[in-house]
Scaffold this motif. Structure first.
Motif, PDB file in Angstrom:
ATOM      1  N   GLN A   1      18.523  15.013 -20.817  1.00  0.00           N
ATOM      2  CA  GLN A   1      17.504  14.576 -19.874  1.00  0.00           C
ATOM      3  C   GLN A   1      16.157  15.130 -20.311  1.00  0.00           C
ATOM      4  N   THR A   2      15.166  14.236 -20.465  1.00  0.00           N
ATOM      5  CA  THR A   2      13.835  14.651 -20.888  1.00  0.00           C
ATOM      6  C   THR A   2      12.803  14.089 -19.919  1.00  0.00           C
ATOM      7  N   ASP A   3      11.549  14.495 -20.104  1.00  0.00           N
ATOM      8  CA  ASP A   3      10.468  13.972 -19.267  1.00  0.00           C
ATOM      9  C   ASP A   3      10.271  12.477 -19.471  1.00  0.00           C
ATOM     10  N   ARG A   4      10.703  11.955 -20.620  1.00  0.00           N
ATOM     11  CA  ARG A   4      10.536  10.531 -20.920  1.00  0.00           C
ATOM     12  C   ARG A   4      11.762   9.721 -20.551  1.00  0.00           C
ATOM     13  N   GLY A   5      12.778  10.371 -19.997  1.00  0.00           N
ATOM     14  CA  GLY A   5      13.984   9.654 -19.627  1.00  0.00           C
ATOM     15  C   GLY A   5      15.193  10.206 -20.355  1.00  0.00           C
ATOM     16  N   LEU A   6      16.330   9.540 -20.157  1.00  0.00           N
ATOM     17  CA  LEU A   6      17.578   9.969 -20.773  1.00  0.00           C
ATOM     18  C   LEU A   6      17.612   9.557 -22.237  1.00  0.00           C
ATOM     19  N   LEU A   7      17.752  10.534 -23.118  1.00  0.00           N
ATOM     20  CA  LEU A   7      17.862  10.276 -24.550  1.00  0.00           C
ATOM     21  C   LEU A   7      19.218  10.780 -25.043  1.00  0.00           C
ATOM     22  N   VAL A   8      19.701  10.180 -26.116  1.00  0.00           N
ATOM     23  CA  VAL A   8      20.978  10.594 -26.699  1.00  0.00           C
ATOM     24  C   VAL A   8      20.767  10.881 -28.189  1.00  0.00           C
ATOM     25  N   PRO A   9      20.249  12.078 -28.529  1.00  0.00           N
ATOM     26  CA  PRO A   9      20.123  12.442 -29.940  1.00  0.00           C
ATOM     27  C   PRO A   9      21.500  12.571 -30.578  1.00  0.00           C
ATOM     28  N   VAL A  10      21.545  12.321 -31.870  1.00  0.00           N
ATOM     29  CA  VAL A  10      22.827  12.241 -32.576  1.00  0.00           C
ATOM     30  C   VAL A  10      22.931  13.338 -33.624  1.00  0.00           C
ATOM     31  N   LEU A  11      24.087  14.018 -33.643  1.00  0.00           N
ATOM     32  CA  LEU A  11      24.402  14.991 -34.693  1.00  0.00           C
ATOM     33  C   LEU A  11      25.252  14.274 -35.735  1.00  0.00           C
ATOM     34  N   ARG A  12      24.644  13.987 -36.882  1.00  0.00           N
ATOM     35  CA  ARG A  12      25.341  13.245 -37.934  1.00  0.00           C
ATOM     36  C   ARG A  12      26.458  14.087 -38.532  1.00  0.00           C
ATOM     37  N   ASP A  13      27.583  13.429 -38.777  1.00  0.00           N
ATOM     38  CA  ASP A  13      28.738  14.083 -39.419  1.00  0.00           C
ATOM     39  C   ASP A  13      29.060  15.411 -38.751  1.00  0.00           C
ATOM     40  N   ALA A  14      29.149  15.368 -37.429  1.00  0.00           N
ATOM     41  CA  ALA A  14      29.423  16.591 -36.670  1.00  0.00           C
ATOM     42  C   ALA A  14      30.764  17.200 -37.046  1.00  0.00           C
TER      43      ALA A  14
ATOM     44  N   ASP B   1       0.843  -1.198   0.000  1.00  0.00           N
ATOM     45  CA  ASP B   1       0.000   0.000   0.000  1.00  0.00           C
ATOM     46  C   ASP B   1       0.879   1.248   0.000  1.00  0.00           C
ATOM     47  N   GLY B   2       0.561   2.174  -0.885  1.00  0.00           N
ATOM     48  CA  GLY B   2       1.310   3.414  -0.960  1.00  0.00           C
ATOM     49  C   GLY B   2       2.509   3.359  -1.875  1.00  0.00           C
ATOM     50  N   ASP B   3       2.901   2.135  -2.318  1.00  0.00           N
ATOM     51  CA  ASP B   3       4.029   2.030  -3.236  1.00  0.00           C
ATOM     52  C   ASP B   3       3.661   2.591  -4.600  1.00  0.00           C
ATOM     53  N   VAL B   4       4.619   3.222  -5.239  1.00  0.00           N
ATOM     54  CA  VAL B   4       4.426   3.725  -6.594  1.00  0.00           C
ATOM     55  C   VAL B   4       4.990   2.698  -7.561  1.00  0.00           C
ATOM     56  N   VAL B   5       4.163   2.172  -8.438  1.00  0.00           N
ATOM     57  CA  VAL B   5       4.578   1.147  -9.393  1.00  0.00           C
ATOM     58  C   VAL B   5       4.766   1.793 -10.754  1.00  0.00           C
ATOM     59  N   VAL B   6       5.970   1.721 -11.286  1.00  0.00           N
ATOM     60  CA  VAL B   6       6.287   2.283 -12.596  1.00  0.00           C
ATOM     61  C   VAL B   6       6.635   1.141 -13.538  1.00  0.00           C
ATOM     62  N   PRO B   7       5.778   0.816 -14.509  1.00  0.00           N
ATOM     63  CA  PRO B   7       6.082  -0.277 -15.433  1.00  0.00           C
ATOM     64  C   PRO B   7       7.368  -0.005 -16.198  1.00  0.00           C
ATOM     65  N   LEU B   8       8.196  -1.020 -16.318  1.00  0.00           N
ATOM     66  CA  LEU B   8       9.451  -0.892 -17.043  1.00  0.00           C
ATOM     67  C   LEU B   8       9.164  -1.122 -18.526  1.00  0.00           C
ATOM     68  N   THR B   9       8.641  -0.079 -19.174  1.00  0.00           N
ATOM     69  CA  THR B   9       8.260  -0.184 -20.572  1.00  0.00           C
ATOM     70  C   THR B   9       8.785   1.025 -21.334  1.00  0.00           C
ATOM     71  N   GLY B  10       8.640   0.970 -22.653  1.00  0.00           N
ATOM     72  CA  GLY B  10       8.989   2.100 -23.493  1.00  0.00           C
ATOM     73  C   GLY B  10      10.439   2.520 -23.330  1.00  0.00           C
ATOM     74  N   VAL B  11      10.657   3.826 -23.241  1.00  0.00           N
ATOM     75  CA  VAL B  11      12.005   4.372 -23.162  1.00  0.00           C
ATOM     76  C   VAL B  11      12.728   3.886 -21.912  1.00  0.00           C
ATOM     77  N   ARG B  12      11.993   3.806 -20.778  1.00  0.00           N
ATOM     78  CA  ARG B  12      12.628   3.373 -19.530  1.00  0.00           C
ATOM     79  C   ARG B  12      13.185   1.960 -19.666  1.00  0.00           C
ATOM     80  N   LYS B  13      12.440   1.081 -20.340  1.00  0.00           N
ATOM     81  CA  LYS B  13      12.890  -0.305 -20.523  1.00  0.00           C
ATOM     82  C   LYS B  13      14.128  -0.355 -21.413  1.00  0.00           C
ATOM     83  N   VAL B  14      14.126   0.447 -22.473  1.00  0.00           N
ATOM     84  CA  VAL B  14      15.271   0.436 -23.379  1.00  0.00           C
ATOM     85  C   VAL B  14      16.514   0.986 -22.687  1.00  0.00           C
ATOM     86  N   ILE B  15      16.331   2.043 -21.877  1.00  0.00           N
ATOM     87  CA  ILE B  15      17.467   2.585 -21.126  1.00  0.00           C
ATOM     88  C   ILE B  15      18.050   1.498 -20.224  1.00  0.00           C
TER      89      ILE B  15
END
Length: 455
Positions: free
Chosen positions: A324-337, A225-239
């Motif tokens: 860092q985003t609301d959906r988790g840690l993302l690593v966008p890529v700059l091609r041929d930087a 009771d009172g525990d917060v359950v966060v499904p390990l899905t989507g971006v969080r699962k991939v991270i």
């Protein structure tokens, strides 16, 4: 007379490099709705982004394959469309046949709706086990424990009576996480199907809570009771999966050095004073310095191909920027930087990180990096031992820039100091290469004029 099945089954398309599945977030249409070519029919969440999926067919929806919260593999049926009869065509859809024949040419990552007639459109093969389209009434009233074609499995617990009619996997998960006995509920959905709202309403009634619900699929202890359950899905699962794989496979080493960044800040101020309409960030200057270092030490711009037992050094630098985003840690890529000027780097960094936080980057922009830059100083910390972004071979981290006492020409002074850390794959190089790279980066931070000499 033989009835010809003229329905068209749209399969979940290829959503980008390395993405094999997607979770249904929300259906934009319902059974019975009329759709046109390229109309968005469902919002799905992949490992990389939330994407609206347009349908390449026009007609009436006869089946939705999967419920909100369900994960669908690429290549499996997503929606079934039946062509409209002439009399069924509503106002505003008179040209749907012409649209479908012509195709819009719109592309979603790995597929398009075509550019020519339907006879020339490339179609994915229909799977042998593709569910047959049915109406909503048949799907909702399917017997317990049987599959409702085009919708999902109506789950039932054979040890209990009466059986609970549940279609949505997210409803079963919600009930399991909160210890709600589904057999005690009366579903308010069509045919008595238990909906999410029914489970949520039952959470306030203690009588439906189970004292113990052993679930062989759940290895951890039940939530209290009172525990917060966060499904390990989507971006969080991939991270989680990607970082776990990185830690398992890569023998990583972290080295660090404190540097006087006063000269770098002064250089940035001078640049921005000269070009106020195109300001340059500290991150952009650090990216420029990293590119200079990778030119000298290409061993770090690489990946290890374990299957072929080889190290592949990339010809170009595809620079990843940890964001860092609301959906988790993302690593966008700059091609041929390495082809970009400092001003172009600054503009691309600003636009890319803003798009990542807004969730508007396509999945293709979140893969294929060869080296990552991580500015964890924005969180107010000095140092870190980050995990390498698999399958890359190195990651440079930057701590916060703060006033510290520093010896300059034998005299104690207050300077702008930061800590740089380099985490590298010890398989691709030894300490000499890694130390040489980090020292070059540190020297350029302290004396930005060295960048000119390094060009």
């Amino acid at each position: 007379m033989t009835t010809v099945d003229r329905t068209q089954v749209f399969l979940l398309p290829d959503l980008g490099e390395g993405l094999s599945e997607a979770e249904i977030v929300e259906w934009r249409v319902a059974v019975g709705d009329v759709v046109t070519v390229d109309q968005s029919v469902v919002e799905v969440e992949t490992a990389k982004a939330v994407v609206d999926v347009p349908c390449p067919y026009a007609g009436r929806v006869v089946a939705l394959h999967g419920a909100a919260g369900e994960v669908r593999p690429v290549g499996q049926p997503l929606i079934t469309i039946a062509p409209l009869d002439g009399g069924d065509e509503p106002a505003g859809h008179a040209t749907y046949r012409e649209e479908e024949r012509a195709g819009s040419g719109n592309v979603l990552i790995g597929y398009g709706t075509g550019h020519g007639s339907t006879t020339r459109r490339r179609r994915r093969p229909r799977l042998a086990l593709a569910p047959e389209p049915v109406d909503a009434a048949r799907a909702d009233t399917a017997p317990a424990g049987h599959t409702a074609p085009g919708v999902g499995t109506v789950a039932a617990d054979p040890a209990r009576s009466p059986a609970a009619l549940v279609i949505s996997p997210i409803v079963r998960r919600l009930a399991r996480d909160h210890g709600v006995d589904l057999t005690t509920l009366s579903g308010t959905g069509p045919g008595g199907v238990i909906r999410r709202a029914d489970v949520e309403a039952a959470l306030t009634v203690p009588a439906v809570r189970l004292t113990a619900v052993p679930d062989p699929q759940v290895a951890s202890a039940p939530a209290g009771d009172g525990d917060v359950v966060v499904p390990l899905t989507g971006v969080r699962k991939v991270i989680a999966d990607k970082l776990s794989r990185s830690r398992r496979e890569i023998p990583e080493v972290t080295i660090w050095v404190d540097v006087d960044a006063t000269g770098l800040l002064e250089t940035r101020a001078a640049i921005n004073a000269a070009t106020p309409d195109a300001p340059v960030s500290i991150l952009a200057l650090l990216a420029r310095i990293c590119l200079s270092g990778l030119r000298r030490f290409p061993q770090l711009n690489a990946r290890v191909d374990t299957e072929a037992q080889r190290i592949v050094q990339s010809a170009g630098v595809h620079l990843g920027i940890a964001a860092q985003t609301d959906r988790g840690l993302l690593v966008p890529v700059l091609r041929d930087a390495h082809r970009l000027t400092t001003a172009e780097l600054a503009a691309e960094l600003a636009a890319t990180t803003a798009a990542a936080r807004a969730g508007s980057l396509p999945p293709a922009r979140l893969t294929g990096g060869t080296f990552t830059l991580n500015n964890y100083g924005v969180f107010g910390v000095d140092g870190s031992t980050p995990i390498i972004n698999h399958p890359e071979a190195a990651l440079l981290g930057i701590g916060r820039i703060v006033d510290k006492p520093w010896v300059v020409d034998g005299q104690l002074a207050v300077r702008k100091v930061t800590q740089l850390s380099l985490t590298f794959d010890h398989r691709v190089c030894d300490g000499g290469v890694a130390g040489g790279f980090l020292r070059h980066v540190a020297d350029c931070v302290e004396r930005p004029a060295l960048l000119i000499a390094a060009v």
